[in-house]
Design a protein around this motif. Structure first.
Motif, mmCIF file in Angstrom:
data_model
loop_
_atom_site.group_PDB
_atom_site.id
_atom_site.type_symbol
_atom_site.label_atom_id
_atom_site.label_comp_id
_atom_site.label_asym_id
_atom_site.label_seq_id
_atom_site.Cartn_x
_atom_site.Cartn_y
_atom_site.Cartn_z
ATOM 1 N N SER A 29 128.513 95.761 22.943
ATOM 2 C CA SER A 29 127.386 94.876 23.223
ATOM 3 C C SER A 29 126.896 95.102 24.646
ATOM 4 N N GLY A 30 125.583 95.055 24.812
ATOM 5 C CA GLY A 30 124.990 95.233 26.125
ATOM 6 C C GLY A 30 124.771 93.947 26.887
ATOM 7 N N GLU A 31 125.304 92.829 26.377
ATOM 8 C CA GLU A 31 125.027 91.529 26.985
ATOM 9 C C GLU A 31 125.477 91.414 28.435
ATOM 10 N N SER A 32 126.467 92.207 28.853
ATOM 11 C CA SER A 32 126.970 92.115 30.229
ATOM 12 C C SER A 32 126.288 93.086 31.185
ATOM 13 N N GLY A 33 125.327 93.850 30.696
ATOM 14 C CA GLY A 33 124.576 94.736 31.573
ATOM 15 C C GLY A 33 124.987 96.202 31.479
ATOM 16 N N VAL A 34 124.212 97.023 32.170
ATOM 17 C CA VAL A 34 124.362 98.475 32.103
ATOM 18 C C VAL A 34 125.737 98.928 32.588
ATOM 19 N N SER A 35 126.171 98.428 33.729
ATOM 20 C CA SER A 35 127.463 98.868 34.279
ATOM 21 C C SER A 35 128.612 98.554 33.333
ATOM 22 N N ARG A 40 132.657 100.256 29.266
ATOM 23 C CA ARG A 40 133.192 100.230 27.887
ATOM 24 C C ARG A 40 133.108 101.601 27.229
ATOM 25 N N ILE A 41 131.983 102.296 27.434
ATOM 26 C CA ILE A 41 131.825 103.639 26.868
ATOM 27 C C ILE A 41 132.893 104.564 27.444
ATOM 28 N N HIS A 42 133.066 104.515 28.738
ATOM 29 C CA HIS A 42 134.049 105.377 29.409
ATOM 30 C C HIS A 42 135.475 105.098 28.930
ATOM 31 N N ASN A 43 135.802 103.845 28.698
ATOM 32 C CA ASN A 43 137.167 103.479 28.315
ATOM 33 C C ASN A 43 137.422 103.541 26.806
ATOM 34 N N TRP A 62 116.909 99.350 32.256
ATOM 35 C CA TRP A 62 116.613 100.588 31.518
ATOM 36 C C TRP A 62 116.486 101.773 32.461
ATOM 37 N N ARG A 63 115.916 101.574 33.651
ATOM 38 C CA ARG A 63 115.835 102.669 34.630
ATOM 39 C C ARG A 63 117.241 103.069 35.088
ATOM 40 N N HIS A 64 118.112 102.076 35.248
ATOM 41 C CA HIS A 64 119.500 102.356 35.627
ATOM 42 C C HIS A 64 120.190 103.169 34.525
ATOM 43 N N LEU A 65 120.016 102.759 33.289
ATOM 44 C CA LEU A 65 120.570 103.513 32.161
ATOM 45 C C LEU A 65 120.038 104.947 32.176
ATOM 46 N N ASP A 66 118.751 105.087 32.401
ATOM 47 C CA ASP A 66 118.135 106.414 32.408
ATOM 48 C C ASP A 66 118.773 107.305 33.467
ATOM 49 N N SER A 67 119.095 106.742 34.622
ATOM 50 C CA SER A 67 119.697 107.531 35.704
ATOM 51 C C SER A 67 121.132 107.942 35.389
ATOM 52 N N LEU A 68 121.784 107.213 34.488
ATOM 53 C CA LEU A 68 123.180 107.493 34.138
ATOM 54 C C LEU A 68 123.320 108.176 32.777
#
Length: 169
Positions: A29-35, A40-43, A62-68
């Motif tokens: 879930s993305g409810e807690s934000g991009v970081s 979660r993806i990394h772990n 979304w810009r933050h997601l785009d940069s990562l």
């Protein structure tokens, strides 16, 4: 898709992917934000990820997601991103690189609609019967005896007969 049926859609997607791809699926879930999503993806040890609940993200998220974005494919996983039409428009404007990954494979979900009409379903079952030379009853009996061949067509056959319960995992 409304919030009231997200859980059902997630459950159906997860079960379907686990059966068809035969891998572990993680729902994030993305409810807690991009970081938090990237953490979660990394772990996650799953081979396939379902990303959802991104509707509250603002253009900066979304810009933050785009940069990562390059980190998303770090482990070569498969995935599905579940979005509203509105979020898809926001991504196109604020995360163009991420959007370019998604855009060739964006599908609208018509929740509650059958994927196949009854005639299409029967046509596919007929083709499977002709392909194998077996009847539905024979395929079910083989599955119940755990002697069903491993070709994916047999799994599809069982799904079309509403007998997913017989698919071995």
């Amino acid at each position: 898709m409304t919030n009231s049926n997200v859980d059902e859609v997630l459950e159906d997607l997860q079960a379907g992917i686990e059966i068809l791809v035969e891998c572990e699926v993680d729902s994030i879930s993305g409810e807690s934000g991009v970081s938090a999503v990237f953490e979660r993806i990394h772990n996650s040890v799953a081979d396939y990820l379902l990303l959802w609940n991104l509707e509250t993200w603002n253009p900066n998220d979304w810009r933050h997601l785009d940069s990562l974005r390059s980190r998303l494919n770090h482990k070569g996983r498969g995935g599905v991103v579940i979005l509203s039409s509105q979020s898809l428009r926001v991504i196109g404007t604020n995360a163009p690189n991420f959007f370019s990954w998604l855009s060739p494979r964006v599908y609208a979900l018509n929740h509650g609609a059958d994927l196949l009409t009854d005639a299409e379903r029967e046509g596919r079952l007929s083709a499977l019967r002709e392909w194998s030379g077996q009847s539905d009853a024979e395929v079910i009996a083989l599955a119940e005896a755990k002697e069903l061949p491993t070709e994916p067509e047999y799994g599809e056959w069982l799904v079309l007969l509403d007998r997913e319960d017989l698919i071995e995992r």
